[in-house]
Design an enzyme around this catalytic site. Structure first.
Site, PDB file in Angstrom:
ATOM      1  N   ARG A 193       5.090   5.044   2.298  1.00 33.85           N
ATOM      2  CA  ARG A 193       4.258   5.835   3.208  1.00 33.85           C
ATOM      3  C   ARG A 193       2.810   5.862   2.761  1.00 33.85           C
ATOM      4  NH1 ARG A 193       7.184   9.305   6.450  1.00 33.85           N
ATOM      5  NH2 ARG A 193       5.325  10.548   6.712  1.00 33.85           N
ATOM      6  N   TRP A 212      -2.165   8.009   0.965  1.00 34.82           N
ATOM      7  CA  TRP A 212      -2.885   6.962   1.685  1.00 34.82           C
ATOM      8  C   TRP A 212      -4.180   7.647   2.115  1.00 34.82           C
ATOM      9  CZ3 TRP A 212      -5.199   6.218   6.385  1.00 34.82           C
ATOM     10  CH2 TRP A 212      -5.549   4.908   6.707  1.00 34.82           C
ATOM     11  N   ASN A 236       0.018  16.052   3.885  1.00 34.59           N
ATOM     12  CA  ASN A 236      -0.031  14.810   4.664  1.00 34.59           C
ATOM     13  C   ASN A 236      -0.620  15.194   6.015  1.00 34.59           C
ATOM     14  OD1 ASN A 236       0.331  12.346   5.867  1.00 34.59           O
ATOM     15  ND2 ASN A 236       2.477  12.729   6.390  1.00 34.59           N
ATOM     16  N   GLY A 237      -1.719  14.553   6.409  1.00 34.73           N
ATOM     17  CA  GLY A 237      -2.327  14.868   7.703  1.00 34.73           C
ATOM     18  C   GLY A 237      -3.843  14.928   7.562  1.00 34.73           C
ATOM     19  N   LYS A 274       1.374 -10.252  11.906  1.00 32.71           N
ATOM     20  CA  LYS A 274       2.160 -10.437  10.678  1.00 32.71           C
ATOM     21  C   LYS A 274       1.332 -11.156   9.618  1.00 32.71           C
ATOM     22  CE  LYS A 274       5.285  -8.093  11.079  1.00 32.71           C
ATOM     23  NZ  LYS A 274       4.743  -7.374  12.113  1.00 32.71           N
ATOM     24  N   GLU A 285      -1.577  -8.837   8.305  1.00 36.72           N
ATOM     25  CA  GLU A 285      -1.225  -7.668   7.479  1.00 36.72           C
ATOM     26  C   GLU A 285      -0.548  -8.052   6.176  1.00 36.72           C
ATOM     27  OE1 GLU A 285       1.607  -4.850   9.072  1.00 36.72           O
ATOM     28  OE2 GLU A 285       2.509  -6.352  10.335  1.00 36.72           O
ATOM     29  N   HIS A 339     -12.325 -19.937  27.800  1.00 35.38           N
ATOM     30  CA  HIS A 339     -13.327 -18.929  28.224  1.00 35.38           C
ATOM     31  C   HIS A 339     -14.067 -18.342  27.029  1.00 35.38           C
ATOM     32  CE1 HIS A 339     -11.813 -19.310  32.252  1.00 35.38           C
ATOM     33  NE2 HIS A 339     -10.584 -19.134  31.807  1.00 35.38           N
ATOM     34  N   LYS A 356       3.750   2.537   6.064  1.00 34.31           N
ATOM     35  CA  LYS A 356       4.831   2.227   7.003  1.00 34.31           C
ATOM     36  C   LYS A 356       4.782   3.109   8.233  1.00 34.31           C
ATOM     37  CE  LYS A 356       8.476   0.164   8.466  1.00 34.31           C
ATOM     38  NZ  LYS A 356       8.302  -1.199   8.998  1.00 34.31           N
TER      39      LYS A 356
HETATM   40  C1  AGP Z   1       3.682  -3.696  12.069  1.00 39.73           C
HETATM   41  O1  AGP Z   1       4.101  -4.719  11.186  1.00 39.73           O
HETATM   42  C2  AGP Z   1       2.907  -2.610  11.370  1.00 39.73           C
HETATM   43  N1  AGP Z   1       3.618  -2.065  10.298  1.00 39.73           N
HETATM   44  C3  AGP Z   1       2.367  -1.585  12.343  1.00 39.73           C
HETATM   45  O2  AGP Z   1       1.635  -2.264  13.341  1.00 39.73           O
HETATM   46  C4  AGP Z   1       3.429  -0.721  13.059  1.00 39.73           C
HETATM   47  O3  AGP Z   1       4.153  -1.507  13.976  1.00 39.73           O
HETATM   48  C5  AGP Z   1       2.701   0.396  13.816  1.00 39.73           C
HETATM   49  O4  AGP Z   1       2.034   1.197  12.871  1.00 39.73           O
HETATM   50  C6  AGP Z   1       3.642   1.267  14.664  1.00 39.73           C
HETATM   51  O5  AGP Z   1       4.570   1.903  13.827  1.00 39.73           O
HETATM   52  P1  AGP Z   1       5.850   2.599  14.531  1.00 39.73           P
HETATM   53  O6  AGP Z   1       6.629   1.507  15.202  1.00 39.73           O
HETATM   54  O7  AGP Z   1       6.597   3.257  13.421  1.00 39.73           O
HETATM   55  O8  AGP Z   1       5.313   3.586  15.543  1.00 39.73           O
END
Ligand code: AGP
Length: 606
Positions: free
Chosen positions: A27, A74, A98-99, A482, A485, A501, A601
């Site tokens: 997380r 994070w 968290n927030g 993919k 990231e 274009h 995540k």
């Molecule tokens: C995708 O590989 C990323 N980890 C990210 O784009 C993710 O899909 C996005 O943050 C949405 O997360 P969720 O599906 O848990 O809402």
């Protein structure tokens, strides 16, 4: 975006807190910290980097105390360093958060005026001093209630008090928080995954609620400080799915799990004997729905885009999609015959949850396609379609993407059938074709060697393009995401027909370009777009499906052929090489595949 743990026990808690923090690192992982209460003192230890670094920097084994909180961060406010790491403490209160506190600047000014000294650049520290200030004139529950009312924004909190050394307070607004129940100890955690190794008895707080956790008692309160009862869920203990097993990374495991997760998803919704789709307890008459709005973020948004093509192909429904962070601020036209579908692996993405909240406030029909069925989004929609993929730990979404598009395809097929917009023979055939999908994915997974060799070219290039038309266009976007990231290289997904274009100017000698051109109705046009980029020096990786027809083109750098199936299902197979391409590119670079830099995540802040 961050991970929180709290334990109130009859024995030392530091070891359990540290092992839970390691499970929460998916997380957020730019800094970590722990605080325990012992002999009337708050002992706070924290450092930049992973939990392992925290263990290297401090003698945590001898950190005493039967009450404690921990945090993996994070960063939102303040750079990742030990000062900004959580917990944050005053002389008598320590907090993990968290927030995002949106009125932290005003509150900080007020608290400095009251003589409070701040050490960090974080918004969280405001919470610490606000509680400290309110405790001067109020008992605990009232101090908590008034503090939470003064905070604007989102939070999941864990709070300990020097002068009340037998409890932890947890509070939730907009960021997930769970309570766990153990023998002679109780827990607070960001999600059930952090608590699973200690208990499978879980209660989720809802927005506005707070709780007081002692080793032998948990009490819940609403935002006015009134006692409330909450139900205790017993979660299945699927420990094995939380381990890597023989795989080097969770992502590698989750890519290889896809035949099984797709099989599970099909089993959950498809009656194989009668080639029928069963979506039980769908709460609406299909004639009440004339428009579908699909909303998500990142990979989940790509699932929405993929679904749009299928809904348009199979039904007469009006279909639109939106990125959740855009939707939540748009001037939306809320109509009662709209069905809003929220796609989210975690079910906790703040933007997606906010978009849902907006729809709920307008009394819209809401449905969620999620993996975590006890998540906030799943709890707050009218109807849930679980994707049944099991825990997805790798930050880069793989099996959940395939699971999302499977369930969305199944929903589109079912609605087409219920609305009599597909003839029964065609419907039954498509449902039958689904039965072959797991084995087709299994075969498509065998392309390892080709992809490993190709991946270096993408690493060395200054950028790459991923092109597709129609059903392949969402997959092109997903493949580019993919690679971005995981390998931290620029990659752009684009509609193949759009290159002329403008973006064609990007093509230069040796630039790697992935072209998704299965033998579907877009094939010929995509091949001609491919020739346009080859003519300008691009190194084209062509991904198509097996066919007896020769590919009419020269100078294709590499070709990968996935198995054959009906056009609807080709996107599933085209995705596999792109997942592997990103994986092997990152592996070659030695990057942290399960925890890429700057990401998390579940993005539970906006
Ligand atoms: C995708 O590989 C990323 N980890 C990210 O784009 C993710 O899909 C996005 O943050 C949405 O997360 P969720 O599906 O848990 O809402």
């Amino acid at each position: 975006m961050c991970g929180i743990i709290g334990i109130s026990s009859n024995k030392s808690v530091s070891a359990s807190i540290i092992s839970s923090l390691k499970k929460l690192e998916y997380r957020g992982y730019d800094s970590a910290g722990i605080a325990t209460l012992f002999e009337g003192e708050i002992k706070e230890l924290k450092s930049e980097g992973r939990v392992d670094t925290l263990e290297q920097n401090f003698d945590l084994k001898n950190l005493k105390g039967n009450i404690g909180i921990g945090h993996v961060r994070w960063a939102t406010h303040g750079i990742p360093n030990s000062v900004n790491a959580h917990p944050h403490s005053s002389h008598n209160v320590s907090v993990v958060h968290n927030g995002i506190i949106e009125n932290s600047t005003i509150l900080k000014k007020y608290l400095i005026g009251k003589g409070h000294k701040f050490k960090s650049q974080t918004d969280t520290e405001v919470i610490v001093h606000l509680i400290t200030e309110n405790l001067k004139t109020r008992e605990l529950e009232e101090a908590i209630t008034s503090t939470l009312k003064q905070l604007h924004g989102s939070f999941a909190l864990g709070i300990v008090f020097k002068d009340i050394p037998d409890l932890i307070v947890g509070a939730r607004r907009g960021s997930p928080l769970a309570v766990g129940y153990g023998p002679s100890e109780n827990y607070l955690g960001s999600d059930s995954y952090a608590l699973k190794s200690m208990t499978n008895k879980i209660t989720y707080l809802d927005d506005g609620e707070f709780c007081i956790i002692k080793k032998d008692q948990v009490v819940f309160f609403n935002e006015d400080g009134k006692n409330i009862n909450k139900k205790i869920l017993e979660l299945s203990s699927d420990e094995a799915s939380y381990e890597k097993g023989d795989f080097k990374h969770f992502m590698a495991k989750e890519i290889e799990e896809q035949p099984n997760t797709i099989k599970t998803g099909i089993k959950e919704y498809v009656d194989k004997t009668n080639s029928e789709i069963n979506i039980y307890n769908f709460p609406w008459n299909v004639n009440e729905i004339n428009s579908i709005k699909l909303i998500g973020c990142g990979t989940a948004y790509h699932s929405c885009l993929m679904a749009k093509y299928w809904f348009e192909e199979l039904t007469q429904l009006d279909v639109s999609i939106d990125i959740a962070s855009e939707f939540r601020y748009r001037k939306n036209r809320f109509k009662k015959d709209n069905l809003y579908i929220f796609v989210s692996q975690s079910g906790e993405t703040a933007d997606t949850y906010a978009a849902l909240d907006l729809c709920n406030k307008n009394n819209m029909k809401t449905c969620a396609v999620v993996n975590v069925i006890e998540s906030s989004i799943a709890r707050d929609v009218n109807f849930v379609l679980p994707i049944h993929c099991g825990p997805e730990i790798g930050v880069a979404s793989t099996k959940a993407f395939l699971g999302q598009i499977l369930i969305l395809y199944i929903l589109a097929l079912k609605l087409a059938s219920l609305r009599k917009e597909i003839n029964n023979k065609n419907y039954k055939e498509k449902v039958k074709d689904l039965q072959n999908l797991p084995s087709l994915i299994e075969k498509s997974l065998l392309i390892d060697n080709d992809i490993q060799a190709i991946s270096s070219t993408f690493n060395e290039a200054k950028g790459s393009m991923f092109l597709g038309r129609g059903f392949s266009y969402p997959i092109a976007l997903e493949g580019a995401l993919k690679l971005k990231e995981l390998s931290y290289v620029h990659a752009e997904g684009y509609p193949a027909g759009e290159m002329k274009h403008g973006p064609l100017a990007l093509i230069e000698d040796g630039m790697p370009v992935v072209v998704l051109a299965p033998r579907d109705s877009y094939y010929k046009k995509t091949i001609s777009n491919m020739q346009e980029v080859i003519a300008r020096g691009a190194k084209v990786l062509l991904i198509t499906n097996k066919s007896k027809d020769e590919i009419v083109s020269e100078n294709i750098w590499e070709t990968i052929e996935v198995e054959n199936t009906n056009d609807d299902l080709l996107p599933f197979l085209l995705t596999i090489p792109l997942q592997k391409l990103a994986y092997y590119s990152a592996l070659k670079k030695g990057y942290d595949i399960d925890k890429p830099r700057n990401l998390a995540k579940s993005v539970t802040v906006e």
